[in-house]
Scaffold this active site. Structure first.
Site, PDB file in Angstrom:
ATOM      1  N   LYS A 151      40.923-101.596   5.206  1.00 12.34           N
ATOM      2  CA  LYS A 151      41.526-102.225   4.033  1.00 12.34           C
ATOM      3  C   LYS A 151      42.983-102.523   4.355  1.00 12.34           C
ATOM      4  O   LYS A 151      43.850-101.648   4.327  1.00 12.34           O
ATOM      5  CB  LYS A 151      41.427-101.350   2.784  1.00 12.34           C
ATOM      6  CG  LYS A 151      41.498-102.249   1.555  1.00 12.34           C
ATOM      7  CD  LYS A 151      42.129-101.654   0.330  1.00 12.34           C
ATOM      8  CE  LYS A 151      43.558-101.283   0.405  1.00 12.34           C
ATOM      9  NZ  LYS A 151      44.494-102.420   0.493  1.00 12.34           N
ATOM     10  N   GLU A 226      49.563 -91.128   8.411  1.00 15.20           N
ATOM     11  CA  GLU A 226      50.821 -91.517   9.092  1.00 15.20           C
ATOM     12  C   GLU A 226      51.701 -92.112   8.018  1.00 15.20           C
ATOM     13  O   GLU A 226      51.493 -93.252   7.607  1.00 15.20           O
ATOM     14  CB  GLU A 226      50.585 -92.579  10.180  1.00 15.20           C
ATOM     15  CG  GLU A 226      49.334 -92.437  11.026  1.00 15.20           C
ATOM     16  CD  GLU A 226      49.120 -91.054  11.539  1.00 15.20           C
ATOM     17  OE1 GLU A 226      50.086 -90.440  12.010  1.00 15.20           O
ATOM     18  OE2 GLU A 226      47.988 -90.565  11.459  1.00 15.20           O
ATOM     19  N   LEU A 227      52.713 -91.360   7.582  1.00 15.85           N
ATOM     20  CA  LEU A 227      53.425 -91.759   6.361  1.00 15.85           C
ATOM     21  C   LEU A 227      54.882 -92.127   6.635  1.00 15.85           C
ATOM     22  O   LEU A 227      55.234 -92.496   7.744  1.00 15.85           O
ATOM     23  CB  LEU A 227      53.272 -90.638   5.331  1.00 15.85           C
ATOM     24  CG  LEU A 227      51.805 -90.226   5.081  1.00 15.85           C
ATOM     25  CD1 LEU A 227      51.709 -89.077   4.103  1.00 15.85           C
ATOM     26  CD2 LEU A 227      50.945 -91.403   4.631  1.00 15.85           C
ATOM     27  N   GLU A 361      63.420 -93.110   1.834  1.00 20.93           N
ATOM     28  CA  GLU A 361      63.240 -94.168   2.827  1.00 20.93           C
ATOM     29  C   GLU A 361      63.655 -95.517   2.228  1.00 20.93           C
ATOM     30  O   GLU A 361      63.181 -95.904   1.167  1.00 20.93           O
ATOM     31  CB  GLU A 361      61.761 -94.198   3.224  1.00 20.93           C
ATOM     32  CG  GLU A 361      61.470 -95.043   4.428  1.00 20.93           C
ATOM     33  CD  GLU A 361      59.972 -95.046   4.749  1.00 20.93           C
ATOM     34  OE1 GLU A 361      59.150 -94.978   3.819  1.00 20.93           O
ATOM     35  OE2 GLU A 361      59.640 -95.135   5.944  1.00 20.93           O
TER      36      GLU A 361
END
Ligand code: NAD
Length: 461
Positions: A151, A226-227, A361
């Site tokens: 996706k 994986e952030l 971030e």
């Protein structure tokens, strides 16, 4: 779909329904048995063919990346090569899927530990590398023998569709790769919650990772996350300041700052701070913002209006909290492309580590720079983060290097160099930057589960 250069719609992509997602999962499930039983080397040959096909289509795929995501064409061409490299690298791992035989405690018995695929794998992708992330997920997942429902991010689905079409052209069987376009909170969540899904791998924000973990709990589905990141970039007083400035700029402004490992907060030892800032400002002023299809452009637009507004909001908030804008801090005028999502390369000073901009971030072209007095303080500032993906250190002193190796608590440490990370290494984040990782032998291992067999050949006992 919106072209971020113009801020205008340029094509339509279907908004998948839950029924579409279910059909994709069932197709992946139906293909899983045969694909998982192929010898790895046979899967590897198909991956190699796909790598070559991607390279053959470089001139067609790179502009698709630019159109949907906005990065400069040269960076998009590099991304296409990187995508192919993921498939070639994974193909080379075909001979490394090994099991173990343990001597049993019983006579005439062996204990085997076999590595087997999970089956249906759901891969949720971000928008910052819409082609490369396809390679990073698909290549090891397929080599391991899993089938995949991809996706892509709702803002950037075209590159994934492009690569999936190439996969069919090289003969990867139907059902092995499926692409679902649509929203994360709807079809994405549906894919995660399905009992057909055996592994979910996400690259994206920490918020998405948290939601996926919650949904995956329903069927105890394995997750790999994986952030986000908030990389500290430490420059010591013995570093080569010219080189450090050049690399700080490259690591902050590449892909418009939309890179999970990029320099999110620059710390410079006080003795060299003024010199660093004096050299930094002209280097940032030289960066050219504009049409990403034009050679010489360093920064294209932000990927979406929402991302542009987020960056604006964060800079405004930092100024309210005491930051000083040394350059940028606004939307620049790009002649003829006024509707695009432009943000000027920005340098902020007057920072404190407790400001939101030093803790959250930014994922945009904003470089906050802050002085520190000694190495202990630099280490404390670096580690003061809920994120733990990547960190950078520039120094010639090997004692400091070794202390950093031991004491900087991040999954990935770059000493006297910047990224990108290598496909053969291990890309992993501590704390809220994720669980698990991608790349190399440990990355492949995450796409395989272990099955233990007690094999008694003495007759039933
Ligand atoms: P995002 O979190 O908005 O989306 C990532 C993917 O997850 C998308 O496909 C989205 O549709 C899907 N998603 C979102 N919520 C979901 C839910 N509840 N259920 C199922 N699917 C859901 O991330 P993004 O904005 O595309 O990407 C930017 C983020 O990605 C940044 O934080 C960046 O640091 C991170 N990132 C991390 C790495 C890494 O390797 N650690 C690499 C690239 C980007």
């Amino acid at each position: 779909m919106i072209n971020p250069v113009l801020g205008l719609a340029f094509t339509d992509v279907p908004e998948a329904t839950e029924a579409d997602a279910q059909a994709a999962l069932e197709a992946a499930n139906a293909a899983a048995h045969d694909w998982g039983r192929l010898p790895p080397i046979a899967r590897a040959k198909l991956l190699q063919a796909l790598a070559q096909k991607i390279l053959d289509n470089l001139d067609a795929l790179a502009p698709v990346i630019v159109r949907e995501q906005g990065k400069p064409l040269a960076e998009a061409q590099g991304e296409v090569r990187g995508t192919a490299n993921f498939f070639n690298y994974a193909a080379g791992q075909a001979r490394s899927i090994e099991g173990e035989i343990l001597p049993s405690d019983n006579p005439q018995e062996e204990v085997w530990i076999r590595r087997v695929p999970f089956g249906v794998t759901v891969a949720l992708l971000p928008w910052n590398y819409p082609a490369a992330m396809v390679g990073r997920k698909l290549a090891p997942a397929l080599l391991a023998g899993n089938t995949v429902v991809l996706k892509p991010h709702e803002d950037t689905p075209l590159s994934a569709l492009f690569v999936a079409r190439l996969a069919t052209e090289v003969g990867i069987p139907p059902g092995v790769i499926n692409v679902i376009t649509g929203q994360g909170e709807t079809v994405g969540a549906y894919l995660v919650r399905s009992p057909l899904t055996k592994l979910v791998t996400v690259t994206g924000s920490t918020a998405a990772g948290r939601a996926v973990m919650r949904d995956a709990a329903e069927h105890i589905t394995v997750v790999s996350l994986e952030l986000g990141g908030k990389a500290p970039f430490i420059v010591m007083d013995d570093a080569n300041v010219d080189e450090a400035v050049k690399l700080a700029v490259s690591s902050r402004f590449r892909n418009n700052g939309q890179v999970c490992i990029c320099n999110e907060r620059t710390y410079v030892q006080r003795r060299r701070y003024a010199e660093f800032v004096e050299k930094l400002l002209p280097a940032v002023a030289r960066l050219k913002v504009g049409d990403p299809m034009q050679p010489g452009t360093d920064l294209g637009p932000k990927v979406s209006l929402a991302e542009l507004e987020k960056v604006e909001r964060m800079v405004r908030q930092a100024v309210e909290q005491g930051a000083e804008v040394l350059t940028g801090g606004q939307r620049p005028h790009v002649a003829g492309l006024e509707g695009g999502y432009w943000y000027a390369p920005t340098v902020l000073a007057g920072m404190r580590n407790d400001m939101d901009l030093m803790q959250c971030e930014v994922f945009g072209p904003v470089l906050p720079v802050m002085p520190f007095d000694d190495f202990d303080e630099a280490l404390a500032l670096a580690n003061d983060s809920r994120y733990g993906l990547s960190a950078y250190l520039f120094t010639e002193d090997f004692r400091r290097v070794m202390r950093a190796v031991n004491d900087i608590e991040f999954g990935e440490l770059y000493i006297n160099r910047i990224g990108p990370e290598a496909a053969y290494a291990y890309h992993t984040g501590f704390r809220e930057s994720g669980i698990g990782g991608e790349g190399g032998k440990y990355g492949l291992e995450a796409y395989l589960q272990k099955k233990t067999v007690y094999l008694n050949y003495a007759g039933p006992r």
